[in-house]
Design an enzyme around this catalytic site. Structure first.
Site, PDB file in Angstrom:
ATOM      1  N   GLY A 156      37.240 -59.660   6.749  1.00  0.00           N
ATOM      2  CA  GLY A 156      36.817 -59.560   5.346  1.00  0.00           C
ATOM      3  C   GLY A 156      37.968 -60.023   4.467  1.00  0.00           C
ATOM      4  O   GLY A 156      38.790 -60.833   4.893  1.00  0.00           O
ATOM      5  N   ARG A 157      38.007 -59.454   3.234  1.00  0.00           N
ATOM      6  CA  ARG A 157      39.037 -59.924   2.304  1.00  0.00           C
ATOM      7  C   ARG A 157      40.443 -59.638   2.836  1.00  0.00           C
ATOM      8  O   ARG A 157      41.308 -60.496   2.819  1.00  0.00           O
ATOM      9  CB  ARG A 157      38.830 -59.283   0.931  1.00  0.00           C
ATOM     10  CG  ARG A 157      37.685 -59.954   0.190  1.00  0.00           C
ATOM     11  CD  ARG A 157      37.364 -59.244  -1.086  1.00  0.00           C
ATOM     12  NE  ARG A 157      36.610 -58.032  -0.832  1.00  0.00           N
ATOM     13  CZ  ARG A 157      35.749 -57.491  -1.687  1.00  0.00           C
ATOM     14  NH1 ARG A 157      35.554 -58.049  -2.849  1.00  0.00           N
ATOM     15  NH2 ARG A 157      35.093 -56.390  -1.384  1.00  0.00           N
ATOM     16  N   ILE A 158      40.657 -58.411   3.329  1.00  0.00           N
ATOM     17  CA  ILE A 158      42.009 -58.064   3.797  1.00  0.00           C
ATOM     18  C   ILE A 158      42.318 -58.798   5.100  1.00  0.00           C
ATOM     19  O   ILE A 158      43.398 -59.383   5.267  1.00  0.00           O
ATOM     20  CB  ILE A 158      42.156 -56.534   3.947  1.00  0.00           C
ATOM     21  CG1 ILE A 158      41.991 -55.874   2.567  1.00  0.00           C
ATOM     22  CG2 ILE A 158      43.516 -56.178   4.573  1.00  0.00           C
ATOM     23  CD1 ILE A 158      41.957 -54.351   2.588  1.00  0.00           C
ATOM     24  N   ARG A 178      30.917 -58.893  12.788  1.00  0.00           N
ATOM     25  CA  ARG A 178      29.501 -58.823  13.164  1.00  0.00           C
ATOM     26  C   ARG A 178      28.884 -60.220  13.038  1.00  0.00           C
ATOM     27  O   ARG A 178      28.101 -60.653  13.858  1.00  0.00           O
ATOM     28  CB  ARG A 178      28.772 -57.846  12.266  1.00  0.00           C
ATOM     29  CG  ARG A 178      28.504 -56.546  12.981  1.00  0.00           C
ATOM     30  CD  ARG A 178      27.537 -55.725  12.264  1.00  0.00           C
ATOM     31  NE  ARG A 178      27.717 -55.855  10.814  1.00  0.00           N
ATOM     32  CZ  ARG A 178      27.392 -54.920   9.953  1.00  0.00           C
ATOM     33  NH1 ARG A 178      26.906 -53.789  10.380  1.00  0.00           N
ATOM     34  NH2 ARG A 178      27.544 -55.102   8.652  1.00  0.00           N
ATOM     35  N   ARG A 238      40.866 -47.324   8.541  1.00  0.00           N
ATOM     36  CA  ARG A 238      40.574 -45.891   8.512  1.00  0.00           C
ATOM     37  C   ARG A 238      40.886 -45.291   9.889  1.00  0.00           C
ATOM     38  O   ARG A 238      40.572 -45.899  10.927  1.00  0.00           O
ATOM     39  CB  ARG A 238      39.109 -45.634   8.161  1.00  0.00           C
ATOM     40  CG  ARG A 238      38.763 -45.840   6.680  1.00  0.00           C
ATOM     41  CD  ARG A 238      39.410 -44.798   5.782  1.00  0.00           C
ATOM     42  NE  ARG A 238      39.075 -44.950   4.377  1.00  0.00           N
ATOM     43  CZ  ARG A 238      39.819 -45.610   3.486  1.00  0.00           C
ATOM     44  NH1 ARG A 238      40.942 -46.201   3.835  1.00  0.00           N
ATOM     45  NH2 ARG A 238      39.452 -45.675   2.207  1.00  0.00           N
ATOM     46  N   GLU A 267      43.540 -37.133   9.221  1.00  0.00           N
ATOM     47  CA  GLU A 267      44.426 -37.043   8.044  1.00  0.00           C
ATOM     48  C   GLU A 267      44.209 -35.755   7.285  1.00  0.00           C
ATOM     49  O   GLU A 267      43.066 -35.326   7.182  1.00  0.00           O
ATOM     50  CB  GLU A 267      44.160 -38.240   7.117  1.00  0.00           C
ATOM     51  CG  GLU A 267      44.834 -39.482   7.619  1.00  0.00           C
ATOM     52  CD  GLU A 267      44.733 -40.660   6.660  1.00  0.00           C
ATOM     53  OE1 GLU A 267      44.712 -40.466   5.443  1.00  0.00           O
ATOM     54  OE2 GLU A 267      44.682 -41.777   7.176  1.00  0.00           O
ATOM     55  N   HIS A 285      49.486 -43.392   5.084  1.00  0.00           N
ATOM     56  CA  HIS A 285      48.391 -44.052   4.330  1.00  0.00           C
ATOM     57  C   HIS A 285      48.920 -44.668   3.019  1.00  0.00           C
ATOM     58  O   HIS A 285      48.434 -44.338   1.939  1.00  0.00           O
ATOM     59  CB  HIS A 285      47.265 -43.039   4.050  1.00  0.00           C
ATOM     60  CG  HIS A 285      45.923 -43.713   3.823  1.00  0.00           C
ATOM     61  ND1 HIS A 285      44.720 -43.138   4.127  1.00  0.00           N
ATOM     62  CD2 HIS A 285      45.616 -44.924   3.284  1.00  0.00           C
ATOM     63  CE1 HIS A 285      43.734 -43.953   3.797  1.00  0.00           C
ATOM     64  NE2 HIS A 285      44.245 -45.044   3.293  1.00  0.00           N
ATOM     65  N   ILE A 286      49.887 -45.575   3.184  1.00  0.00           N
ATOM     66  CA  ILE A 286      50.528 -46.153   1.993  1.00  0.00           C
ATOM     67  C   ILE A 286      50.327 -47.665   1.887  1.00  0.00           C
ATOM     68  O   ILE A 286      51.008 -48.326   1.100  1.00  0.00           O
ATOM     69  CB  ILE A 286      52.049 -45.859   1.960  1.00  0.00           C
ATOM     70  CG1 ILE A 286      52.734 -46.326   3.259  1.00  0.00           C
ATOM     71  CG2 ILE A 286      52.325 -44.392   1.697  1.00  0.00           C
ATOM     72  CD1 ILE A 286      54.239 -46.473   3.131  1.00  0.00           C
TER      73      ILE A 286
HETATM   74  C1  DGY Z   1      41.673 -47.939   0.221  1.00  0.00           C
HETATM   75  O1  DGY Z   1      41.708 -48.498  -0.898  1.00  0.00           O
HETATM   76  O2  DGY Z   1      40.624 -47.763   0.830  1.00  0.00           O
HETATM   77  C2  DGY Z   1      42.970 -47.490   0.802  1.00  0.00           C
HETATM   78  O3  DGY Z   1      42.806 -46.944   2.044  1.00  0.00           O
HETATM   79  C3  DGY Z   1      43.667 -46.526  -0.114  1.00  0.00           C
HETATM   80  O4  DGY Z   1      44.142 -47.183  -1.182  1.00  0.00           O
END
Ligand code: DGY
Length: 343
Positions: A156-158, A178, A238, A267, A285-286
């Site tokens: 995807g985008r990331i 997918r 996640r 978490e 989670h940073i």
């Molecule tokens: C998100 O944007 O989903 C990250 O996990 C938290 O910024």
């Protein structure tokens, strides 16, 4: 004035601006809120600006009262919200994807890849404790990423931004989605593989999928068995996408060479066994934690609320199907008086 409930203080100026025209109630607690606290402080709000640390069930939405029109999630991921329940109630759900956030997460993914392969954290701890006695040929030998194969699950985008950066390391980039995306393949110079082939061919596997019932424990004992011996696993999406028990076993046996995890199965707990392992880099989670990304997230989450409260369709609507059945109680002052008189 429409009441807007914000579950935690967030960076950026946008909330101050919002408070000039709306009643903005921000939780005074610097921690995640339980459902009853959200109701206690937020009941009657027309909009809720929430973090991923608060869970929004249909029951909570009902308890907030019939005015609630929008839940604006201060995150790209929205697995903390029961979107189906929101749609059934005509509540709009928005999130905060942007180039700023996506680039920040992609950069951090690379920070994990490089830290793991070049043992940055371990060697820094070594230097910090004064153990460095002079240059040695054998200490902290890592692995090149140059020319290796990077497997991206979720282009995807990331995922695409991570792929783009890999080209600077002359890597072969393979992906699994997918759906195969031929245009993206050409543009990024990446190759589609089915999941098993990707796992079998990648030196580094990086996860960029949302958490859904299909992706929960996507990385488990069986999938790890298909990976290359000594491969690295990176997760900035996640936590529950990974079965951490299986990962611990694989790190112990050497099947996995190391992991870089910014997100965790339970978490805020980080895995106690992995915490003891030098080849497990665990961060809290940073991945999106840059000044630029956070300010953008605040602006975006606020913009969505302002739009919805003035009857406009917001940009980042997660449940567009709710638009036609959205709650439409007016929020301008004259209508408010009318509502107040009718009650
Ligand atoms: C998100 O944007 O989903 C990250 O996990 C938290 O910024």
């Amino acid at each position: 004035m429409a009441k807007i409930f914000v579950t935690r203080q967030i960076p950026g100026k946008a909330l101050e601006e919002l408070a000039k025209t709306h009643e903005v109630v921000v939780s005074p607690f610097d921690r995640p809120l339980a459902a009853d606290e959200i109701v206690e402080m937020g009941k009657g709000a027309e909009a809720a600006l929430t973090l991923l640390t608060e869970r929004w069930t249909g029951e909570l939405m009902d308890q907030m009262g019939p005015n609630l029109k929008i839940i604006s999630n201060y995150a790209v991921g929205f697995d903390n919200i029961d979107v189906k329940a929101a749609t059934e109630r005509g509540i709009l759900v928005c999130n905060t994807p942007s180039d700023e956030v996506n680039e920040a997460v992609a950069e951090f993914t690379w920070a994990l890849i490089l830290s793991l392969s070049r043992r940055v954290v371990e060697s820094s701890e070594f230097a910090d404790k004064g153990a460095y006695r002079g240059w040695e040929p054998h200490i902290f030998l890592g692995r090149d990423v140059y020319s290796k194969t990077l497997g991206i699950i979720g282009l995807g985008r990331i995922g695409s931004m991570v792929a783009r950066r890999a080209k600077g390391f002359n890597m072969r980039v393979v992906y699994y989605n997918r759906d195969k995306d031929t245009d993206e393949e050409k543009e990024l110079g990446v190759e589609y593989l089915d999941l098993d082939s990707l796992l079998g061919q990648s030196d580094i596997v990086s996860l960029h999928v949302p958490l859904t019932s299909e992706t929960r424990h996507l990385i488990n004992k069986d999938s790890i068995a298909k990976m290359k011996n000594g491969a690295y696993l990176i997760n900035t999406s996640r936590g529950p996408i990974i079965d951490e028990h299986a990962v611990v076993d694989a790190l112990r046996s050497g099947k996995l060479g190391g992991v870089g995890l910014d997100v965790h199965e339970n978490e805020p707990a980080t895995n106690p066994e992995m915490m003891q392992m030098e080849n497990a880099i665990l961060t809290p989670h940073i991945a999106s934690a840059t000044v630029e990304a956070r300010e953008k997230m605040t602006q975006q989450a606020v913009d969505a609320i302002v739009k919805v409260l003035s009857g406009e369709k917001p940009n980042d609507l997660v449940n567009p199907e709710a638009w036609l059945s959205k709650r439409i109680q007016a929020t301008d002052s004259s209508s408010r008086i009318a509502v107040a008189q009718a009650q």
